[in-house]
Design a protein around this motif. Structure first.
Motif, PDB file in Angstrom:
ATOM      1  N   SER A  24       0.787  -1.282   0.082  1.00 36.23           N
ATOM      2  CA  SER A  24      -0.159   0.145  -0.024  1.00 36.23           C
ATOM      3  C   SER A  24       0.937   1.149  -0.026  1.00 36.23           C
ATOM      4  O   SER A  24       0.402   2.291  -0.183  1.00 36.23           O
ATOM      5  N   SER A  25       2.205   1.090   0.116  1.00 34.19           N
ATOM      6  CA  SER A  25       3.119   2.192   0.349  1.00 34.19           C
ATOM      7  C   SER A  25       4.416   1.920   0.142  1.00 34.19           C
ATOM      8  O   SER A  25       4.755   0.711   0.680  1.00 34.19           O
ATOM      9  N   LEU A  26       5.354   2.694   0.098  1.00 31.22           N
ATOM     10  CA  LEU A  26       6.773   2.559  -0.322  1.00 31.22           C
ATOM     11  C   LEU A  26       7.305   3.802  -0.254  1.00 31.22           C
ATOM     12  O   LEU A  26       7.112   4.840  -0.584  1.00 31.22           O
ATOM     13  N   VAL A  27       8.883   3.731   0.438  1.00 31.69           N
ATOM     14  CA  VAL A  27       9.670   5.068   0.213  1.00 31.69           C
ATOM     15  C   VAL A  27      10.997   4.376   0.124  1.00 31.69           C
ATOM     16  O   VAL A  27      11.381   3.359   0.714  1.00 31.69           O
ATOM     17  N   LEU A  28      11.949   5.199  -0.560  1.00 32.94           N
ATOM     18  CA  LEU A  28      13.274   5.157  -0.628  1.00 32.94           C
ATOM     19  C   LEU A  28      13.972   5.932   0.267  1.00 32.94           C
ATOM     20  O   LEU A  28      13.775   6.953   0.763  1.00 32.94           O
ATOM     21  N   GLY A  29      15.187   5.562   1.158  1.00 32.97           N
ATOM     22  CA  GLY A  29      15.995   6.407   1.605  1.00 32.97           C
ATOM     23  C   GLY A  29      16.871   7.161   0.892  1.00 32.97           C
ATOM     24  O   GLY A  29      17.379   6.703   0.079  1.00 32.97           O
ATOM     25  N   SER A  68       1.191   5.015   5.030  1.00 32.90           N
ATOM     26  CA  SER A  68       2.219   6.012   4.536  1.00 32.90           C
ATOM     27  C   SER A  68       3.626   5.708   5.298  1.00 32.90           C
ATOM     28  O   SER A  68       3.529   5.167   6.406  1.00 32.90           O
ATOM     29  N   VAL A  69       4.787   5.768   4.799  1.00 32.54           N
ATOM     30  CA  VAL A  69       6.014   5.356   5.349  1.00 32.54           C
ATOM     31  C   VAL A  69       6.987   6.499   5.031  1.00 32.54           C
ATOM     32  O   VAL A  69       7.139   7.124   3.882  1.00 32.54           O
ATOM     33  N   ARG A  70       8.048   6.814   5.863  1.00 32.46           N
ATOM     34  CA  ARG A  70       8.997   7.819   5.559  1.00 32.46           C
ATOM     35  C   ARG A  70      10.188   7.311   6.605  1.00 32.46           C
ATOM     36  O   ARG A  70      10.334   7.249   7.737  1.00 32.46           O
ATOM     37  N   LEU A  71      11.580   7.454   5.836  1.00 34.68           N
ATOM     38  CA  LEU A  71      12.624   7.386   6.503  1.00 34.68           C
ATOM     39  C   LEU A  71      13.102   8.814   6.819  1.00 34.68           C
ATOM     40  O   LEU A  71      13.173   9.750   6.170  1.00 34.68           O
ATOM     41  N   ASN A  72      13.866   8.919   8.125  1.00 33.16           N
ATOM     42  CA  ASN A  72      14.507  10.094   8.354  1.00 33.16           C
ATOM     43  C   ASN A  72      15.889  10.266   7.408  1.00 33.16           C
ATOM     44  O   ASN A  72      16.110   9.244   6.751  1.00 33.16           O
ATOM     45  N   THR A  73      16.436  11.538   7.398  1.00 32.75           N
ATOM     46  CA  THR A  73      17.647  11.675   6.462  1.00 32.75           C
ATOM     47  C   THR A  73      18.738  10.678   6.779  1.00 32.75           C
ATOM     48  O   THR A  73      19.413  10.114   5.894  1.00 32.75           O
ATOM     49  N   PRO A  74      19.071  10.509   8.119  1.00 33.03           N
ATOM     50  CA  PRO A  74      20.261   9.676   8.444  1.00 33.03           C
ATOM     51  C   PRO A  74      19.918   8.039   8.204  1.00 33.03           C
ATOM     52  O   PRO A  74      20.697   7.336   8.483  1.00 33.03           O
TER      53      PRO A  74
END
Length: 652
Positions: A24-29, A68-74
């Motif tokens: 249902s959702s994805l994100v790249l670092g 929804s998913v999200r990685l932080n910058t580091p």
């Protein structure tokens, strides 16, 4: 004569089954371009290393599909929002749940980490944007202004602003420290799916389902240019790290754009379907797409892509001279973000150390939420061997090699237009826009509205320093749970008194309502002198237009005037709904009665109706000035007041 070796420009990297049910959702670092997080209908969040077949870690705890998913910058923290409105934050290095954040009333559609402070922004289908402090485990501010689902959120590179895109066709810019909207950018004719800040300059890009990409100047708050003719809805855009161009992940192609002047530098065919996210590392662009339970990743070699109006290298001629760079490629056209100095410090983040007693998740979170390491070798490679300079292992930063030409399982070779020949791809139509003085929206002074949410949504101690990197000062003491509970209890008794009084007043009105006399019920609500009771009653009456009579209007109109001046949004909305209903049903009758010539003889019923019409007309004239003054507001209330102003035109 030896056959020249042709190198691929784009190819498919791999395809994996990411979840037991639909993805249902994805994100790249964005730092490494190698870490992938997926959310599924199985309520799990899975972590993957690009080009490796096995899941690194599976995060559980949500009880509804992860939207929804999200990685932080580091790439040390991950946040995931679910269909039920709950948000969970995990520490990937510690492999444990960090926070559970509750407050939204509908699906979480968008998330983003603040670049410096310990904050997460969330946008929901309930139209609200919330700013969460991970340290305090709570919402520190709520931003209201969108009228439909908030699809994308992005913090500015300096951490001072938040951009939001929504299904209501608008993009909004919020000032974090002031806690208000700076500007609204209209222009799109369809839902806005994505926004992205330029990495250096005061420039914002937005992509919409109307198949356009718009660029916005953040100094003058106006449109810079508009690119039309995208093959489909715009779902993913990404600026090059140096800001020279914008990549748009289109249906089965990558398009490269410039904005001053607006132009298409290149079109690269990639068989990725509807690409969901993009990232860049080592001059390679990584794109990921999902369909049902599968996730596919693709690579585009950016060294073979025209990005700044330069001549792309010819794959058949290795001896071709290098491309000529445009003059002063780094000279910005507008103001540059002033990033705070991070010398001697790193971005703040929650540490699991001596303060773990105060910062550990609740026992309920520990029971329900887990971080299951499913591939220890990959996990240790990515998260464990790190030092003070960089935690990214060298193996993760190596470019992905292109597959051999005779590999039939690879993606179709991307067609490259030669600078010396005509482009064979349909180049999108570029709408040339002159730069007007201002678009329909204006900066902050106009965006400020007298309508504000309830005081409970005011910030709790936010200041500019909260959005900057940590400096070498003693750590400020956090509120322990006992102190937090003490603060909550301070207003508890007062709130109980208020709710008890309101319940008693509503019981009084209900007793009259059961007799069937609507007019007397409204009179009793007005006599109580509590607007909250009037609002509750009007919300019921508004649902059935047949309950309205002319004598009811004479009682309600003075209350509507009070509601329209209220600072509470729900009161204003109820007042607008009631006034619109009165204008549509009774204004023609009122104007006709007042314009009719006097009759001969005595007609008591007509005289009574004429008297009510005169009273209503006088009250409507009083309200019309208020409606006219508020018709210039922005947002959904502004449009509601403008509609009322048009309906009241016959009063003048």
């Amino acid at each position: 004569m030896a056959t020249p070796v042709v190198t691929k420009t784009a190819w498919k990297l791999q395809e994996i089954v990411a979840h037991a049910s639909n993805v249902s959702s994805l994100v790249l670092g964005k730092a490494s371009g190698r870490l992938l997080a997926t959310g599924g209908d199985d309520c799990r969040v899975n972590l993957w290393s690009i080009n490796k077949p096995n899941c690194i870690m599976s995060l559980t705890g949500h009880t509804s599909p992860v939207e929804s998913v999200r990685l932080n910058t580091p790439e040390e923290l991950i946040v995931a929002g679910s269909q039920s409105g709950s948000i969970r934050v995990w520490d990937l290095e510690a492999a444990k749940i960090l926070r559970t954040l509750m407050g939204h009333k509908a699906n979480i559609c968008s998330l983003d980490f603040h670049p410096y402070g310990e904050f997460v922004a969330s946008g929901s289908q309930d139209t609200n944007i919330k700013l969460w402090d991970i340290r305090r485990k709570g919402c520190v501010f709520r931003y209201r202004g969108h009228s439909q689902a908030v699809r994308c959120l992005r913090f500015s590179p300096d951490g001072k602003w938040l951009a939001s895109a929504a299904d209501d066709h608008t993009v909004k810019l919020w000032d974090l420290t002031a806690g208000k909207m700076m500007s609204e950018f209209p222009g799109h004719t369809g839902p806005v799916n994505v926004v992205e800040f330029h990495p250096n300059e005061y420039l914002l890009a937005s992509g919409s389902s109307d198949r356009t990409i718009r660029f916005w100047d953040l100094e003058k708050f106006q449109v810079v240019s508009c690119i039309e003719g995208e093959p489909g809805p715009v779902r993913s855009v990404l600026f090059n790290p140096d800001g020279c161009c914008l990549y748009s992940g289109c249906q089965d192609s990558l398009r490269v754009y410039g904005w001053e002047p607006e132009r298409c530098f290149d079109v690269v065919l990639v068989n990725w379907g509807k690409v969901a996210d993009l990232a860049i590392c080592n001059d390679q662009l990584i794109g990921v797409a999902f369909s049902q339970s599968s996730v596919s990743s693709y690579v585009v070699d950016l060294t073979r892509v025209t990005r700044t109006g330069t001549v792309a290298p010819d794959p058949m001629q290795d001896s071709r001279p290098p491309a000529q760079q445009p003059p002063n490629p780094s000279a910005p056209l507008r103001r540059i973000y002033e990033r705070p100095s991070a010398t001697g410090s790193e971005p703040q983040r929650v540490k699991q150390n001596s303060e773990s007693e105060r910062r550990s998740p609740s026992s309920e979170d520990e029971r329900e939420s887990q971080a299951e390491i499913q591939n220890a070798e990959d996990y240790n490679e990515i998260f464990q061997p790190k030092n003070s300079i960089s935690r990214t292992p060298p193996r993760r930063s190596e470019p992905f090699p292109a597959p051999p030409e005779d590999d039939m399982a690879t993606a179709k070779e991307a067609a490259k237009p030669s600078p010396a020949t005509d482009v064979q791809f349909p180049v999108p139509k570029l709408e040339v826009l002159s730069r007007p003085p201002v678009v329909t929206s204006t900066p902050a002074p106009k965006a400020e509205s007298a309508i504000i949410p309830a005081t409970r949504n005011e910030p709790i101690g936010l200041k500019a320093s909260d959005f900057l990197p940590a400096v070498k000062i003693p750590q400020q003491a956090e509120l322990v749970d006992e102190d937090a509970m003490s603060q909550i209890r301070k207003g508890h008794d007062t709130m109980c008194v208020v709710l008890t009084s309101r319940h008693k007043n509503l019981d009084t009105v209900r007793a009259v309502w059961t007799t069937g006399d609507i007019k007397t019920s409204v009179d009793s609500a007005v006599a109580i002198n509590d607007l909250s009771v009037v609002v509750d009653l009007l919300n019921i009456v508004n649902q059935k237009a047949s309950l309205w009579k002319l004598d009811l209007c004479t009682t309600v109109l003075p209350q509507i005037e009070k509601l329209l001046q209220s600072k509470y949004e729900s009161y204003v909305q109820t007042g607008c709904t009631s006034l619109k209903l009165i204008l549509q049903r009774f204004l023609p009758l009122i104007t006709d009665m007042l314009a009719a010539p006097p009759t001969v003889g005595v007609d008591i019923s007509r005289e009574e109706r004429l008297h009510k019409c005169r009273v209503c007309y006088k009250q409507l004239r009083s309200i019309s000035g208020l409606v006219k003054s508020k018709s210039g507001l922005s947002g959904r209330h502004g449009s509601a007041f403008r509609e009322l102003h048009l309906l009241m035109a016959s009063l003048d």
